[in-house]
Design a protein around this motif. Structure first.
Motif: not given
Length: 83
Positions: A43-68
């Motif tokens: 299962r994939i769980a998402f954890f915040s890497s910094r403070d996230i404010h109300s209304g801020q877009e949520l997103g994760f980074g892609l790793r290579r080779p998926l980014l390519d």
């Protein structure tokens, strides 16, 4: 290397299907095992890497080779220019 699996919520998924890639991500995806230890099906769980404010877009980074792979079909719209 064995079988390869891809997470695709195009036809079925939960609310996390609306979390996208960000060039400056605020979430970290972590593989989690609850009912088994089969490394192919976490299962994939998402954890915040910094403070996230109300209304801020949520997103994760892609790793290579998926980014390519994604950069062949999508262009970055955020101005940071990674994808």
């Amino acid at each position: 290397d064995g079988e390869v699996y891809c997470i695709d919520a195009r036809y079925y998924g939960n609310i996390s299907r609306f979390i996208n890639h960000l060039c400056d991500p605020n979430l970290i995806p972590v593989r989690v095992f609850l009912l088994h230890q089969d490394l192919r099906f976490p299962r994939i769980a998402f954890f915040s890497s910094r403070d996230i404010h109300s209304g801020q877009e949520l997103g994760f980074g892609l790793r290579r080779p998926l980014l390519d792979i994604k950069s062949k079909y999508f262009t970055c719209q955020c101005g940071l220019g990674e994808v």
